[in-house]
Structure formats: C-alpha cells, structure tokens
Enzyme design. Sequence first.
Site, PDB file in Angstrom:
ATOM      1  N   ASP A 145      18.823  45.103  -7.159  1.00  0.00           N
ATOM      2  CA  ASP A 145      17.924  45.619  -6.117  1.00  0.00           C
ATOM      3  C   ASP A 145      18.268  45.004  -4.762  1.00  0.00           C
ATOM      4  O   ASP A 145      17.394  44.622  -4.010  1.00  0.00           O
ATOM      5  CB  ASP A 145      16.466  45.356  -6.480  1.00  0.00           C
ATOM      6  CG  ASP A 145      15.506  46.241  -5.672  1.00  0.00           C
ATOM      7  OD1 ASP A 145      15.953  47.302  -5.177  1.00  0.00           O
ATOM      8  OD2 ASP A 145      14.341  45.869  -5.521  1.00  0.00           O
ATOM      9  N   LYS A 147      19.034  45.314  -1.177  1.00  0.00           N
ATOM     10  CA  LYS A 147      18.830  46.288  -0.088  1.00  0.00           C
ATOM     11  C   LYS A 147      18.377  45.476   1.118  1.00  0.00           C
ATOM     12  O   LYS A 147      17.916  44.335   0.954  1.00  0.00           O
ATOM     13  CB  LYS A 147      17.801  47.348  -0.486  1.00  0.00           C
ATOM     14  CG  LYS A 147      16.508  46.747  -0.991  1.00  0.00           C
ATOM     15  CD  LYS A 147      15.540  47.795  -1.470  1.00  0.00           C
ATOM     16  CE  LYS A 147      14.354  47.095  -2.080  1.00  0.00           C
ATOM     17  NZ  LYS A 147      13.294  47.935  -2.509  1.00  0.00           N
ATOM     18  N   ASN A 150      15.372  43.194   1.129  1.00  0.00           N
ATOM     19  CA  ASN A 150      15.387  42.005   0.277  1.00  0.00           C
ATOM     20  C   ASN A 150      16.331  40.931   0.794  1.00  0.00           C
ATOM     21  O   ASN A 150      16.620  39.964   0.098  1.00  0.00           O
ATOM     22  CB  ASN A 150      15.804  42.372  -1.154  1.00  0.00           C
ATOM     23  CG  ASN A 150      14.700  43.092  -1.891  1.00  0.00           C
ATOM     24  OD1 ASN A 150      13.540  43.052  -1.463  1.00  0.00           O
ATOM     25  ND2 ASN A 150      15.035  43.764  -2.967  1.00  0.00           N
ATOM     26  N   ASP A 163      13.761  38.036  -3.577  1.00  0.00           N
ATOM     27  CA  ASP A 163      13.192  39.049  -4.439  1.00  0.00           C
ATOM     28  C   ASP A 163      14.063  39.382  -5.644  1.00  0.00           C
ATOM     29  O   ASP A 163      14.868  40.311  -5.608  1.00  0.00           O
ATOM     30  CB  ASP A 163      12.921  40.325  -3.624  1.00  0.00           C
ATOM     31  CG  ASP A 163      11.772  41.099  -4.212  1.00  0.00           C
ATOM     32  OD1 ASP A 163      11.476  40.885  -5.386  1.00  0.00           O
ATOM     33  OD2 ASP A 163      11.169  41.907  -3.489  1.00  0.00           O
ATOM     34  N   THR A 180      16.420  50.966  -6.083  1.00  0.00           N
ATOM     35  CA  THR A 180      15.953  51.841  -5.014  1.00  0.00           C
ATOM     36  C   THR A 180      17.000  52.932  -4.793  1.00  0.00           C
ATOM     37  O   THR A 180      18.180  52.640  -4.690  1.00  0.00           O
ATOM     38  CB  THR A 180      15.744  51.024  -3.723  1.00  0.00           C
ATOM     39  OG1 THR A 180      14.914  49.933  -4.038  1.00  0.00           O
ATOM     40  CG2 THR A 180      15.116  51.859  -2.631  1.00  0.00           C
TER      41      THR A 180
END
Length: 285
Positions: A145, A147, A150, A163, A180
């Site tokens: 994840d 992105k 984060n 995160d 995502t």
Amino acid sequence: MSPHSTQAPEANPKKQWSLQDFEIGKPLGKGKFGRVYLAREAKSKYIVALKVIFKEQIEKYRIQHQLRREMEIQTSLRHQNILRLYGWFHDAERIFLILEYAHGGELYGKLRKSGHLSENQAATYISSLTQALAYCHEKHVIHRDIKPENLLLDHEGRLKIADFGWSVQSRSKRHTMCGTLDYLAPEMVENKAHDYAVDNWTLGILCYEFLYGVPPFEAESQSDTFKRIVKVDLIFPSTPHVSAEAKDLILRLLVKDSSKRLSLQKIMEHSWIIKNADPEGICSK
Ligand code: AMP
C-alpha cells in the site's frame, strides 16, 4: 520548536506507557481510524506523534487483526526510511500508537503544491523507497500500500514510509485483493497470486506520479483504470520535460510480467538514480 531530547521512548522497552506520560500538543492530521497529535514524553521531552484510534471503529470495521499485524510489523522494522513505532498502550475506549514524528508532513501535500517534483527530488525519493523496500523484503514484508499519502517527510526532508495497514509478512505468494486502485499491479487487479514484485511495480507508478503529477493509469472510472493497468496503457505526456533515462526506469518497472520487472538492486544501479539521487536521501529543495 524548542530543543528536545534525543532519547526515544523505546529506551525502556519494558515500560508500560499511559496517557499521563505525554503532554499533548497540536493535532497533526486525521486519518480513517483516528487522529494524530504532536506530543512530548513528559520526562525525556522527546517529541513524538501520538496516533489515537477508537476501539469502537476497529471493532466496527473488524480490523483488530490487521491493526495488531501493522503494529507488530512496524515495531520490528529499523530503517532510516521507515517511520518508527516506539510502542503502544490503550485505555477503555482508545488505542494510542507512539510514532516517530515526521515534521515535514505528507509527501502528497508537497507533490500537490508543486504539481510535480524535480528529477533530483523524484530520484532521491525513489532511491530511499527502494532501499526501505529492500530491507522490508529481506524481512519477508511486502508493503502493498505504498502511495503518496503513506509517505511522510522528516525535518530534513527524508522520506519515511508510514502505515503498514496492508502489509503482510509472508514467504509465499499471496491471493488477497487489497491496496489502492491506481497503485495496484496487474496481477493484483486480476486477483492472481502476487509476491514482492508488486512493490517494484508501485515504484514505477510513483516515479511517474512524482515526475508528471498524476498516476499513469488514472481514468474516469475504476473499471477504466483496471483496464488501463491490465493493458499497461502507458502514455508519456510531452510536458513537463522528463529525461529519457527517467522514462527508461519507469518502462522497466511497469512491466506486466512481474518476473521481468527491474529488481530493487538494479534500480539502485540505474543511471537515472546514480545521476540524480542524493546519497543521504535528504531532499529539502
Ligand atoms: P493517518 O491516520 O496515519 O492517515 O494520519 C493522518 C494524518 O496525520 C496524516 O495524513 C499526516 O498528515 C498526519 N500524521 C500521521 N502520522 C504522522 C507522524 N508520525 N508525524 C507527523 N504527521 C503525521
């Protein structure tokens, strides 16, 4: 900000922390599951970020296990580009995470403010991310994840991955659908088995987004984004000017066959990284 102690709260790992140990300062942000505050450990004056999560929310979304996993993974990781989780405690209603404070805030904010990043900035962040991911992969952790939301920046502009909500500790190929949309690798969109190479794909997506300001497969609808990802429908706009070497790196990462994607080691040896990345990972420009 006033000078603060350099002794992190972890110095006494057996200590049972409670809210009384902290002086709470300004709110730093709000996430899906709670708020984050600037805080100072009362005795040492060490500055931290305190993330407050309501147990009710955790139970409502049935993410007790995910949170526990996030906390265990993040506590075990020690890398200059991974946000430290020093410890946690709870009361009747809330869970408190004692986090390293990232003074520079979200990289996303910086990207949105300037539209796109310079090649030096982009290469420095990609190099920092690559090194942090190599460390994670060595420990059998896939983040999945990554992105801009984060990614946080410390006071020197050094990138910190935060995160670990979706990360997973695994030696085998995974089947769960998560992450995502815009950052998903084709094998995840198609719900196929996936492994560490999903993080390499994401590095290609981020490199593109850093340089052009938008992720490469953005579309009106989710299903259109899915289609573009599966086809690897990659278009390089003519503006802003981006070097041929940067495009070369992106093309070698956004490869449908996950086994053919550039390895983390090869990213670090790529001429665009060598020429543009700050070796200390510091990026204040
Ligand atoms: P989160 O709940 O983790 O999404 O955090 C919500 C927001 O709080 C983030 O978007 C950041 O702007 C801010 N934030 C979270 N953690 C930190 C931290 N360790 N240092 C500084 N700001 C943070």
